[in-house]
Write an enzyme that holds these catalytic residues in place. Sequence first.
Site, PDB file in Angstrom:
ATOM      1  CG  ASP A 102      -2.048   0.990   1.180  1.00  0.00           C
ATOM      2  OD1 ASP A 102      -3.030   0.819   0.436  1.00  0.00           O
ATOM      3  OD2 ASP A 102      -1.901   1.989   1.899  1.00  0.00           O
ATOM      4  CG  HIS A 291      -5.758  -3.117  -0.381  1.00  0.00           C
ATOM      5  ND1 HIS A 291      -5.006  -2.677  -1.452  1.00  0.00           N
ATOM      6  CD2 HIS A 291      -5.351  -2.387   0.695  1.00  0.00           C
ATOM      7  CE1 HIS A 291      -4.188  -1.707  -1.051  1.00  0.00           C
ATOM      8  NE2 HIS A 291      -4.373  -1.526   0.248  1.00  0.00           N
TER       9      HIS A 291
END
Length: 315
Positions: A102, A291
């Site tokens: 991320d 994610h």
Amino acid sequence: MAVDHQVLAVNGINLSIYSAGPADGRPLWLLHGFPECWYSWRHQIEPLARHGYRVLVPEMRGYGQSSAPSEPEAYDLITLCGDIQAAMDALGHTEAGVISHDWGAGLAWYLTLLEPQRVKALVTMSVPFGGRPKRPAIDIMREANADRFNYIVYFQDVGVAEAELDADITRSLQLLLGGTGEMFLQDKPADARLFDGMPEPQGLPSWCTEKEFSVYRRTLSRGFRGPLNWYRNFGRTWQRTEALAGQSIVPPTLFLLGDNDLVGKLESHTIKRMNQVVPRLEHHVLENCGHWIQNERPNEVNALLDDFLGRHYKA
């Protein structure tokens, strides 16, 4: 396995770092993203340490026990890279491997451009890299979303997103970590809030126990101001990276992405041209994965890390 903790005074802040593995092992830095914590690498720390690496996991600027300056300009990517560079210097790391996810991946791409001799192997998860853009990405986002909600545009005004997210940190984390990411694509007015139209959270995601979640909650207990400031520097980062325009990522690089990761859908154009700026790229897509890749698929991620590091950065 014992996990050590220290706080280093570097780059004008205090940087909290957890570490494990032999003191003389090859350094391997694990960089977390938003809104996460050092503990998001809990499934990777011990296996990597047992392989002989010295695993170092900082609480990134704005998180946990690390300093959290209130001013947004303290969070451009060059400054954030400086935190890790200074910590590496302080610990005598003339070479290192980097694993990232991320916003940690966003930092790792530029860290590698800044340190092509020091970073010997790079792993990034979820956030791809297509080189320095021709203009700040936030300008493009504002133009494309003038009449509809966009979460990154929403994050730009200091105090607005904080008021919503800090009102109930537990609920905010449950929604952010437990959703599929579709909240970020909802078609709603430009003046909406992030969680408008979202159903109440139904417990924790399957990959996170209450005990584990308590670490995330404690990490964000000061509020979201510092973490949100990472989003407020697209323009400043763009200005400060002019000298890096056109440069390629030098070391061997592994990029991991979940097939259900919203970022992959939004950045498909970037992923398609990554090998133009990352010539030694290996790309793996994990099936039925969102994610939070290193937590959702820890065994698969660890196997890929073992293979890649064994070939390019052996302990």
